[in-house]
Scaffold this motif. Structure first.
Motif, PDB file in Angstrom:
ATOM      1  N   THR A 124       0.830  -1.207   0.000  1.00 56.45           N
ATOM      2  CA  THR A 124       0.000   0.000   0.000  1.00 56.45           C
ATOM      3  C   THR A 124       0.863   1.256   0.000  1.00 56.45           C
ATOM      4  OG1 THR A 124      -0.138   0.019   2.436  1.00 56.45           O
ATOM      5  CG2 THR A 124      -1.854  -1.173   1.236  1.00 56.45           C
ATOM      6  N   TYR A 125       2.021   1.190   0.637  1.00 54.98           N
ATOM      7  CA  TYR A 125       2.918   2.349   0.643  1.00 54.98           C
ATOM      8  C   TYR A 125       3.567   2.547  -0.728  1.00 54.98           C
ATOM      9  CZ  TYR A 125       2.340   1.749   5.674  1.00 54.98           C
ATOM     10  OH  TYR A 125       1.807   1.618   6.931  1.00 54.98           O
ATOM     11  N   VAL A 126       3.712   1.468  -1.474  1.00 55.82           N
ATOM     12  CA  VAL A 126       4.244   1.573  -2.838  1.00 55.82           C
ATOM     13  C   VAL A 126       3.207   2.192  -3.762  1.00 55.82           C
ATOM     14  CG1 VAL A 126       5.113   0.265  -4.821  1.00 55.82           C
ATOM     15  CG2 VAL A 126       5.762  -0.408  -2.496  1.00 55.82           C
ATOM     16  N   PHE A 127       1.956   1.702  -3.659  1.00 57.39           N
ATOM     17  CA  PHE A 127       0.893   2.208  -4.522  1.00 57.39           C
ATOM     18  C   PHE A 127       0.493   3.639  -4.173  1.00 57.39           C
ATOM     19  CE2 PHE A 127      -0.566  -2.462  -4.668  1.00 57.39           C
ATOM     20  CZ  PHE A 127       0.339  -2.727  -5.678  1.00 57.39           C
ATOM     21  N   ASN A 128       0.667   4.017  -2.916  1.00 54.63           N
ATOM     22  CA  ASN A 128       0.192   5.317  -2.444  1.00 54.63           C
ATOM     23  C   ASN A 128       1.349   6.151  -1.914  1.00 54.63           C
ATOM     24  OD1 ASN A 128      -2.006   7.086  -2.059  1.00 54.63           O
ATOM     25  ND2 ASN A 128      -2.110   6.573   0.118  1.00 54.63           N
ATOM     26  N   LYS A 129       2.488   6.089  -2.608  1.00 53.21           N
ATOM     27  CA  LYS A 129       3.713   6.675  -2.076  1.00 53.21           C
ATOM     28  C   LYS A 129       3.678   8.197  -1.995  1.00 53.21           C
ATOM     29  CE  LYS A 129       5.892   6.336  -6.668  1.00 53.21           C
ATOM     30  NZ  LYS A 129       7.021   5.750  -7.402  1.00 53.21           N
ATOM     31  N   ASN A 130       2.776   8.837  -2.732  1.00 55.85           N
ATOM     32  CA  ASN A 130       2.713  10.298  -2.704  1.00 55.85           C
ATOM     33  C   ASN A 130       1.789  10.827  -1.619  1.00 55.85           C
ATOM     34  OD1 ASN A 130       4.458  10.569  -4.929  1.00 55.85           O
ATOM     35  ND2 ASN A 130       2.759  10.236  -6.350  1.00 55.85           N
ATOM     36  N   ASN A 131       1.129   9.915  -0.890  1.00 61.60           N
ATOM     37  CA  ASN A 131       0.208  10.326   0.167  1.00 61.60           C
ATOM     38  C   ASN A 131       0.481   9.506   1.424  1.00 61.60           C
ATOM     39  OD1 ASN A 131      -1.721  12.150  -1.445  1.00 61.60           O
ATOM     40  ND2 ASN A 131      -1.740  10.256  -2.641  1.00 61.60           N
ATOM     41  N   LYS A 132       0.100  10.067   2.565  1.00 58.86           N
ATOM     42  CA  LYS A 132       0.273   9.363   3.824  1.00 58.86           C
ATOM     43  C   LYS A 132      -0.768   8.256   3.935  1.00 58.86           C
ATOM     44  CE  LYS A 132       0.750  10.083   8.800  1.00 58.86           C
ATOM     45  NZ  LYS A 132       0.725  11.079   9.907  1.00 58.86           N
ATOM     46  N   THR A 133      -0.323   7.080   4.294  1.00 57.28           N
ATOM     47  CA  THR A 133      -1.205   5.924   4.402  1.00 57.28           C
ATOM     48  C   THR A 133      -1.335   5.488   5.854  1.00 57.28           C
ATOM     49  OG1 THR A 133      -0.506   5.151   2.212  1.00 57.28           O
ATOM     50  CG2 THR A 133      -1.632   3.563   3.621  1.00 57.28           C
ATOM     51  N   SER A 134      -2.557   5.313   6.307  1.00 54.54           N
ATOM     52  CA  SER A 134      -2.800   4.838   7.667  1.00 54.54           C
ATOM     53  C   SER A 134      -2.298   3.405   7.804  1.00 54.54           C
ATOM     54  CB  SER A 134      -4.294   4.905   7.983  1.00 54.54           C
ATOM     55  OG  SER A 134      -4.606   4.150   9.125  1.00 54.54           O
ATOM     56  N   TYR A 135      -1.559   3.120   8.870  1.00 55.41           N
ATOM     57  CA  TYR A 135      -1.048   1.760   9.063  1.00 55.41           C
ATOM     58  C   TYR A 135      -2.184   0.776   9.295  1.00 55.41           C
ATOM     59  CZ  TYR A 135      -1.652   2.427  14.132  1.00 55.41           C
ATOM     60  OH  TYR A 135      -2.166   2.644  15.369  1.00 55.41           O
ATOM     61  N   VAL A 136      -3.312   1.246   9.838  1.00 55.87           N
ATOM     62  CA  VAL A 136      -4.460   0.372  10.046  1.00 55.87           C
ATOM     63  C   VAL A 136      -5.067  -0.035   8.697  1.00 55.87           C
ATOM     64  CG1 VAL A 136      -6.764   0.156  11.047  1.00 55.87           C
ATOM     65  CG2 VAL A 136      -4.957   1.348  12.302  1.00 55.87           C
ATOM     66  N   LEU A 137      -5.270   0.951   7.816  1.00 62.33           N
ATOM     67  CA  LEU A 137      -5.812   0.638   6.499  1.00 62.33           C
ATOM     68  C   LEU A 137      -4.842  -0.224   5.700  1.00 62.33           C
ATOM     69  CD1 LEU A 137      -7.481   4.030   5.449  1.00 62.33           C
ATOM     70  CD2 LEU A 137      -8.564   1.945   6.305  1.00 62.33           C
ATOM     71  N   ALA A 138      -3.544   0.023   5.865  1.00 61.97           N
ATOM     72  CA  ALA A 138      -2.546  -0.800   5.182  1.00 61.97           C
ATOM     73  C   ALA A 138      -2.643  -2.245   5.652  1.00 61.97           C
ATOM     74  CB  ALA A 138      -1.142  -0.249   5.437  1.00 61.97           C
ATOM     75  N   ALA A 139      -2.806  -2.436   6.959  1.00 63.17           N
ATOM     76  CA  ALA A 139      -2.917  -3.791   7.502  1.00 63.17           C
ATOM     77  C   ALA A 139      -4.194  -4.471   7.023  1.00 63.17           C
ATOM     78  CB  ALA A 139      -2.875  -3.745   9.026  1.00 63.17           C
ATOM     79  N   VAL A 140      -5.298  -3.726   6.972  1.00 62.90           N
ATOM     80  CA  VAL A 140      -6.561  -4.291   6.489  1.00 62.90           C
ATOM     81  C   VAL A 140      -6.427  -4.707   5.027  1.00 62.90           C
ATOM     82  CG1 VAL A 140      -8.973  -3.765   5.954  1.00 62.90           C
ATOM     83  CG2 VAL A 140      -7.994  -3.065   8.147  1.00 62.90           C
ATOM     84  N   PHE A 141      -5.788  -3.853   4.217  1.00 55.62           N
ATOM     85  CA  PHE A 141      -5.561  -4.213   2.821  1.00 55.62           C
ATOM     86  C   PHE A 141      -4.719  -5.477   2.725  1.00 55.62           C
ATOM     87  CE2 PHE A 141      -2.853  -4.153  -0.964  1.00 55.62           C
ATOM     88  CZ  PHE A 141      -3.813  -4.071  -1.967  1.00 55.62           C
ATOM     89  N   GLY A 142      -3.703  -5.578   3.586  1.00 53.73           N
ATOM     90  CA  GLY A 142      -2.865  -6.775   3.587  1.00 53.73           C
ATOM     91  C   GLY A 142      -3.665  -8.026   3.897  1.00 53.73           C
ATOM     92  N   VAL A 143      -4.596  -7.915   4.848  1.00 53.03           N
ATOM     93  CA  VAL A 143      -5.448  -9.054   5.190  1.00 53.03           C
ATOM     94  C   VAL A 143      -6.311  -9.453   4.000  1.00 53.03           C
ATOM     95  CG1 VAL A 143      -7.396  -9.804   6.616  1.00 53.03           C
ATOM     96  CG2 VAL A 143      -5.485  -8.587   7.660  1.00 53.03           C
ATOM     97  N   LEU A 144      -6.921  -8.462   3.339  1.00 54.49           N
ATOM     98  CA  LEU A 144      -7.788  -8.747   2.191  1.00 54.49           C
ATOM     99  C   LEU A 144      -6.984  -9.348   1.032  1.00 54.49           C
ATOM    100  CD1 LEU A 144     -10.063  -5.573   2.231  1.00 54.49           C
ATOM    101  CD2 LEU A 144     -10.576  -7.854   3.100  1.00 54.49           C
ATOM    102  N   LEU A 145      -5.765  -8.822   0.816  1.00 51.59           N
ATOM    103  CA  LEU A 145      -4.927  -9.380  -0.239  1.00 51.59           C
ATOM    104  C   LEU A 145      -4.569 -10.829   0.075  1.00 51.59           C
ATOM    105  CD1 LEU A 145      -3.200  -8.927  -2.839  1.00 51.59           C
ATOM    106  CD2 LEU A 145      -1.298  -8.386  -1.298  1.00 51.59           C
ATOM    107  N   SER A 146      -4.234 -11.093   1.330  1.00 52.27           N
ATOM    108  CA  SER A 146      -3.878 -12.453   1.738  1.00 52.27           C
ATOM    109  C   SER A 146      -5.050 -13.407   1.519  1.00 52.27           C
ATOM    110  CB  SER A 146      -3.460 -12.458   3.205  1.00 52.27           C
ATOM    111  OG  SER A 146      -3.065 -13.742   3.615  1.00 52.27           O
ATOM    112  N   MET A 147      -6.257 -12.972   1.853  1.00 52.69           N
ATOM    113  CA  MET A 147      -7.435 -13.797   1.638  1.00 52.69           C
ATOM    114  C   MET A 147      -7.668 -14.031   0.144  1.00 52.69           C
ATOM    115  SD  MET A 147      -9.916 -12.095   4.548  1.00 52.69           S
ATOM    116  CE  MET A 147     -11.338 -13.100   4.100  1.00 52.69           C
ATOM    117  N   GLY A 148      -7.392 -12.998  -0.676  1.00 54.72           N
ATOM    118  CA  GLY A 148      -7.521 -13.164  -2.117  1.00 54.72           C
ATOM    119  C   GLY A 148      -6.532 -14.176  -2.675  1.00 54.72           C
ATOM    120  N   VAL A 149      -5.303 -14.145  -2.159  1.00 53.37           N
ATOM    121  CA  VAL A 149      -4.301 -15.128  -2.572  1.00 53.37           C
ATOM    122  C   VAL A 149      -4.753 -16.533  -2.201  1.00 53.37           C
ATOM    123  CG1 VAL A 149      -1.942 -15.944  -2.155  1.00 53.37           C
ATOM    124  CG2 VAL A 149      -2.371 -13.508  -2.485  1.00 53.37           C
ATOM    125  N   ALA A 150      -5.367 -16.673  -1.018  1.00 49.40           N
ATOM    126  CA  ALA A 150      -5.861 -17.986  -0.584  1.00 49.40           C
ATOM    127  C   ALA A 150      -6.911 -18.519  -1.543  1.00 49.40           C
ATOM    128  CB  ALA A 150      -6.440 -17.890   0.831  1.00 49.40           C
TER     129      ALA A 150
END
Length: 245
Positions: A116-142
């Protein structure tokens, strides 16, 4: 600070470890040739070579520094399938597959959060939203992995969706009232009148698939809980580009 070898978050130890594991994957092909000579085992060996190199590759690609515990976790997970399929840990232990799916959930959630920090490098990203995105991505990979297992079973009869022996089933077959018949205490199964010699009913993949997806989701949620408690004070991955700016 990034490690001194280069700007990509690499170290001599990480490079040496990855090289040794890639060599292990290649040498395992010789082991397969003298034991089972199964084509699917060759696939696991080749896939392992690429997979154990993945942490190194994405470190170079995104200029990330993975801390050593996560790097070791990632490489252990990458090595897991070949240990399970080629060296039979799937059969010697009842929990090896569950462990790998649990680790997969955590590993892909961590990588997804950092993306998420790579995709949104020009803006500040909430670590909570980043973690939630990581969870959703992981579930998608599953989900994608279970689709791969399904099509592998259908097209090349690999039986990646492992069969499970169960003793109770629920079915609506033969009924039109929306209710399900319950068959309990099943002690044997026969196919075309031929007993299979098992002490129950043969489930052909659903239990394994759902167990895998639940394990990966749990692994991702464990990462989310860690982030919420740690508040991202001890990240698993740091951008070297950011550190050098």
């Amino acid at each position: 600070m990034c490690e001194k070898l280069n700007r990509f978050g690499l170290s001599v130890f990480k490079v040496a470890l990855t090289s040794a594991l890639c060599l292990f994957g290649l040498l395992s092909m010789i082991y397969v040739a003298f034991t089972t000579n199964e084509m699917f085992s060759y696939f696991y060996c080749l896939a392992t070579v690429g997979f154990v190199a993945l942490p190194l590759v994405i470190s170079i690609l995104f200029r990330w520094r993975m801390n050593l515990p996560f790097y070791l976790l990632f490489t252990f997970y990458a090595l897991g399938p070949i240990l399970g399929a080629v060296y039979n840990l799937y059969y010697y232990t009842a929990w090896w597959d569950d462990l790998l799916h649990l680790l997969a959930g955590t590993v892909f959630a961590i990588v997804g959060a950092q993306l998420t920090y790579v995709f949104n490098k020009n803006n500040k990203t909430s670590y909570v939203l980043a973690a939630v995105f990581g969870v959703l991505l992981s579930m998608g990979v599953a989900v994608l992995w279970e689709c791969f297992e399904y099509f592998s079973d259908v097209l090349i009869h690999s039986d990646m969706q492992a069969d499970t022996i169960i003793n109770t089933i629920y079915t609506k077959i033969g009924r039109n009232d929306g209710l399900a018949d319950v068959y309990e205490n099943i002690t044997n199964t026969a196919i075309n009148g031929q007993p299979l010699g098992i002490n129950g009913y043969l489930d052909i993949g659903l239990v394994d698939t759902m167990g895998d997806m639940i394990a990966e989701t749990l692994g991702a949620v464990i990462f989310l809980v860690y982030v919420l408690f740690d508040r991202n004070r001890h990240p698993f991955i740091v951008s070297c580009t950011k550190e050098h700016n």
